[in-house]
Design a protein around this motif. Structure first.
Motif, PDB file in Angstrom:
ATOM      1  N   ARG A 144      11.003  -1.572   1.264  1.00 54.80           N
ATOM      2  CA  ARG A 144      10.563  -1.848  -0.107  1.00 54.80           C
ATOM      3  C   ARG A 144       9.201  -1.223  -0.376  1.00 54.80           C
ATOM      4  NH1 ARG A 144      12.659  -7.095   0.977  1.00 54.80           N
ATOM      5  NH2 ARG A 144      10.556  -7.882   1.302  1.00 54.80           N
ATOM      6  N   LEU A 145       8.317  -1.273   0.582  1.00 53.58           N
ATOM      7  CA  LEU A 145       6.994  -0.683   0.396  1.00 53.58           C
ATOM      8  C   LEU A 145       7.089   0.821   0.154  1.00 53.58           C
ATOM      9  CD1 LEU A 145       4.920  -2.619   3.100  1.00 53.58           C
ATOM     10  CD2 LEU A 145       4.517  -2.619   0.634  1.00 53.58           C
ATOM     11  N   VAL A 146       8.002   1.486   0.838  1.00 51.88           N
ATOM     12  CA  VAL A 146       8.203   2.919   0.615  1.00 51.88           C
ATOM     13  C   VAL A 146       8.668   3.164  -0.818  1.00 51.88           C
ATOM     14  CG1 VAL A 146       9.586   4.921   1.274  1.00 51.88           C
ATOM     15  CG2 VAL A 146       8.634   3.428   3.046  1.00 51.88           C
ATOM     16  N   ILE A 147       9.637   2.367  -1.268  1.00 49.84           N
ATOM     17  CA  ILE A 147      10.152   2.514  -2.635  1.00 49.84           C
ATOM     18  C   ILE A 147       9.043   2.276  -3.655  1.00 49.84           C
ATOM     19  CG2 ILE A 147      11.721   1.506  -4.342  1.00 49.84           C
ATOM     20  CD1 ILE A 147      13.636   0.895  -2.025  1.00 49.84           C
ATOM     21  N   GLU A 148       8.268   1.227  -3.445  1.00 48.10           N
ATOM     22  CA  GLU A 148       7.206   0.866  -4.390  1.00 48.10           C
ATOM     23  C   GLU A 148       6.100   1.916  -4.415  1.00 48.10           C
ATOM     24  OE1 GLU A 148       8.325  -3.720  -3.308  1.00 48.10           O
ATOM     25  OE2 GLU A 148       6.452  -2.862  -2.588  1.00 48.10           O
ATOM     26  N   ALA A 149       5.736   2.420  -3.233  1.00 49.18           N
ATOM     27  CA  ALA A 149       4.691   3.446  -3.172  1.00 49.18           C
ATOM     28  C   ALA A 149       5.145   4.724  -3.879  1.00 49.18           C
ATOM     29  CB  ALA A 149       4.326   3.737  -1.719  1.00 49.18           C
ATOM     30  N   ALA A 150       6.419   5.094  -3.694  1.00 49.11           N
ATOM     31  CA  ALA A 150       6.933   6.291  -4.365  1.00 49.11           C
ATOM     32  C   ALA A 150       6.970   6.089  -5.883  1.00 49.11           C
ATOM     33  CB  ALA A 150       8.332   6.613  -3.844  1.00 49.11           C
ATOM     34  N   THR A 151       7.328   4.892  -6.324  1.00 53.03           N
ATOM     35  CA  THR A 151       7.334   4.605  -7.765  1.00 53.03           C
ATOM     36  C   THR A 151       5.932   4.684  -8.341  1.00 53.03           C
ATOM     37  OG1 THR A 151       9.236   3.132  -7.424  1.00 53.03           O
ATOM     38  CG2 THR A 151       8.045   2.945  -9.517  1.00 53.03           C
ATOM     39  N   LEU A 152       4.970   4.106  -7.626  1.00 51.18           N
ATOM     40  CA  LEU A 152       3.577   4.153  -8.072  1.00 51.18           C
ATOM     41  C   LEU A 152       3.090   5.595  -8.167  1.00 51.18           C
ATOM     42  CD1 LEU A 152       0.884   2.734  -8.722  1.00 51.18           C
ATOM     43  CD2 LEU A 152       0.452   2.627  -6.257  1.00 51.18           C
ATOM     44  N   ALA A 168       2.290   2.656 -18.062  1.00 46.62           N
ATOM     45  CA  ALA A 168       1.540   1.676 -17.287  1.00 46.62           C
ATOM     46  C   ALA A 168       2.435   0.580 -16.730  1.00 46.62           C
ATOM     47  CB  ALA A 168       0.441   1.048 -18.156  1.00 46.62           C
ATOM     48  N   VAL A 169       3.620   0.360 -17.328  1.00 50.62           N
ATOM     49  CA  VAL A 169       4.515  -0.707 -16.875  1.00 50.62           C
ATOM     50  C   VAL A 169       5.019  -0.452 -15.449  1.00 50.62           C
ATOM     51  CG1 VAL A 169       6.704  -1.871 -17.312  1.00 50.62           C
ATOM     52  CG2 VAL A 169       5.135  -1.391 -19.202  1.00 50.62           C
ATOM     53  N   PRO A 170       5.671   0.694 -15.155  1.00 52.80           N
ATOM     54  CA  PRO A 170       6.087   0.911 -13.758  1.00 52.80           C
ATOM     55  C   PRO A 170       4.909   1.029 -12.804  1.00 52.80           C
ATOM     56  CG  PRO A 170       6.443   2.898 -15.071  1.00 52.80           C
ATOM     57  CD  PRO A 170       6.126   1.801 -16.027  1.00 52.80           C
ATOM     58  N   ILE A 171       3.772   1.534 -13.275  1.00 50.05           N
ATOM     59  CA  ILE A 171       2.602   1.661 -12.409  1.00 50.05           C
ATOM     60  C   ILE A 171       2.079   0.290 -12.001  1.00 50.05           C
ATOM     61  CG2 ILE A 171       0.195   2.429 -12.329  1.00 50.05           C
ATOM     62  CD1 ILE A 171       1.024   4.763 -14.149  1.00 50.05           C
ATOM     63  N   VAL A 172       1.871  -0.582 -12.980  1.00 53.38           N
ATOM     64  CA  VAL A 172       1.354  -1.921 -12.686  1.00 53.38           C
ATOM     65  C   VAL A 172       2.375  -2.734 -11.895  1.00 53.38           C
ATOM     66  CG1 VAL A 172       0.598  -4.102 -13.725  1.00 53.38           C
ATOM     67  CG2 VAL A 172      -0.177  -1.933 -14.685  1.00 53.38           C
ATOM     68  N   ALA A 173       3.657  -2.640 -12.262  1.00 51.10           N
ATOM     69  CA  ALA A 173       4.693  -3.388 -11.546  1.00 51.10           C
ATOM     70  C   ALA A 173       4.775  -2.955 -10.082  1.00 51.10           C
ATOM     71  CB  ALA A 173       6.041  -3.200 -12.236  1.00 51.10           C
ATOM     72  N   ALA A 174       4.742  -1.642  -9.839  1.00 52.72           N
ATOM     73  CA  ALA A 174       4.813  -1.143  -8.464  1.00 52.72           C
ATOM     74  C   ALA A 174       3.586  -1.574  -7.668  1.00 52.72           C
ATOM     75  CB  ALA A 174       4.944   0.376  -8.463  1.00 52.72           C
ATOM     76  N   ALA A 175       2.402  -1.499  -8.266  1.00 47.54           N
ATOM     77  CA  ALA A 175       1.190  -1.910  -7.567  1.00 47.54           C
ATOM     78  C   ALA A 175       1.231  -3.391  -7.226  1.00 47.54           C
ATOM     79  CB  ALA A 175      -0.032  -1.595  -8.427  1.00 47.54           C
ATOM     80  N   TRP A 176       1.739  -4.215  -8.149  1.00 39.97           N
ATOM     81  CA  TRP A 176       1.836  -5.651  -7.881  1.00 39.97           C
ATOM     82  C   TRP A 176       2.816  -5.928  -6.750  1.00 39.97           C
ATOM     83  CZ3 TRP A 176       5.954  -9.199  -8.600  1.00 39.97           C
ATOM     84  CH2 TRP A 176       5.594 -10.540  -8.420  1.00 39.97           C
ATOM     85  N   LEU A 177       3.980  -5.279  -6.763  1.00 41.55           N
ATOM     86  CA  LEU A 177       4.964  -5.485  -5.695  1.00 41.55           C
ATOM     87  C   LEU A 177       4.426  -5.024  -4.349  1.00 41.55           C
ATOM     88  CD1 LEU A 177       8.203  -4.375  -7.575  1.00 41.55           C
ATOM     89  CD2 LEU A 177       7.622  -6.688  -6.819  1.00 41.55           C
ATOM     90  N   ILE A 178       3.646  -3.946  -4.338  1.00 41.26           N
ATOM     91  CA  ILE A 178       3.028  -3.495  -3.088  1.00 41.26           C
ATOM     92  C   ILE A 178       2.106  -4.571  -2.534  1.00 41.26           C
ATOM     93  CG2 ILE A 178       1.326  -1.870  -2.136  1.00 41.26           C
ATOM     94  CD1 ILE A 178       2.556   0.273  -3.936  1.00 41.26           C
TER      95      ILE A 178
END
Length: 349
Positions: A144-152, A168-178
């Motif tokens: 999941r961290l790999v997926i989130e980092a790639a999305t960010l 900013a929505v996918p950026i903030v969401a990915a950073a929060w999940l990370i």
């Protein structure tokens, strides 16, 4: 401050600008103002654009949980790539036209949302999810961290070339999940992550609010709105878990939850953002509900007290609406000079 054509005409009469400059200057300002306002205008086309984009996002992530079981990771990867290429091509074309920039920006944002689907497809093909998506072991958490980092990274890269605030929505969401998954990865499946993740949510929320304040009114696009929204959501969810809904917390700690809500309402004047009022008011209402429930649990007085609280809130809303300008002027006049530097500059239009 809002500039009108009459202001420019008056400036010409006062000799500040030449008369022949009024018309081209006004036309240039009008074009910039229209471009800036197009994204935030809640008319029928914009509502349709955003509604369609949200439906596509929901559909894609529902597809994510179903398609891999039926068809495997290869089909998920291919479809994510096809959709991503189509969204990017169509979005880039619409983005170059002023009258379809919002639709173009949303399509390019959807292309960013295809990145986690494509990487998930690769991980399925590699057998990295042998027992499903809900595992909390270090291996799946790392996936999941790999997926989130790639999305960010893809969101930041897209925002570098396309200045569209919804990115900013996918950026903030990915950073929060990370931030959440990183805690789970460090502590492992047997670690007590509840309190720590709530604390991380509070810190992440405050950090996101700080970054949003730095960007606020300093870019033509209103990136800060989504940053404030994500930051406030993260902060209040974590803070509620640490205070109001913490069974070990005392009344004083729970009352602190309400005090921070009141402070959030005050910050709306400093930041000129109504969203702080919304979250602050919800926090105060949640505390009042919590207190009323504790005092009148299983009592017929509980709905009566709730109705009285509702009536009081409505009355306060009416009073505030009638005296809004005077109240905000009173609060603004009492902001220390050292704090005035924190107020973002006014956004034109």
């Amino acid at each position: 401050m809002k500039i009108t054509r009459a202001d420019l005409d008056q400036a010409a009469r006062d000799g500040i600008i030449a008369t022949e400059q009024v018309t081209p200057l006004w036309e240039a300002l009008s074009r910039h103002r229209a471009a800036d306002a197009a994204e935030s205008r809640f008319d029928v086309p914009n509502v349709a654009y955003y509604l369609g984009a949200v439906l596509v996002i929901v559909a894609m992530f529902l597809f994510m949980t179903l398609a891999w079981r039926e068809y495997g990771g290869g089909s998920l990867l291919v479809l994510a790539l096809v959709y991503g290429v189509c969204f990017t091509a169509a979005g880039g074309r619409f983005w170059r036209r002023d009258d379809t920039r919002v639709a173009g920006g949303l399509l390019l944002t959807l292309a960013v949302f295809m990145v986690p689907l494509a990487i998930l497809g690769v991980q399925f093909m590699a057998g990295l999810w042998p027992e499903g998506l809900r595992q909390s072991a270090p291996g799946p958490t790392l996936n999941r961290l790999v997926i989130e980092a790639a999305t960010l990274a893809s969101g930041l890269a897209m925002a570098r070339f396309v200045r569209f605030s919804f990115l900013a929505v996918p950026i903030v969401a990915a950073a929060w999940l990370i931030s959440v998954d990183l805690v789970g990865y460090i502590l492992g499946p047997d670690g007590d992550t509840g309190t720590i993740q709530q604390s991380v949510a509070v810190v992440f929320g405050l950090a996101t609010l700080a970054v949003s304040w730095i960007l606020d009114h300093r870019t033509r696009e209103d990136f800060s709105f989504w940053g404030y929204l994500g930051g406030l959501l993260s902060f209040w969810v974590g803070f509620a878990g640490l205070t109001l809904f913490n069974g070990d917390a005392g009344d004083v700690v729970q009352f602190l939850f309400a005090l921070v809500g009141v402070a959030s309402i005050g910050l709306s004047v400093l930041f000129a953002r109504p969203i702080f009022v919304i979250f602050g008011s919800l926090a105060v209402l949640a505390w009042l509900f919590h207190v009323a429930y504790g005092l009148f649990e299983d009592s017929l007085m509980f709905p009566v007290v709730l109705s009285l609280i509702g009536i009081a809130v409505l009355w306060l809303g009416v009073r505030y609406h009638r005296s809004r300008a005077r109240i905000e002027a009173w609060l603004t006049a009492r902001i220390p000079d050292s704090w005035r530097r924190l107020i973002p500059p006014a956004r034109e239009g």
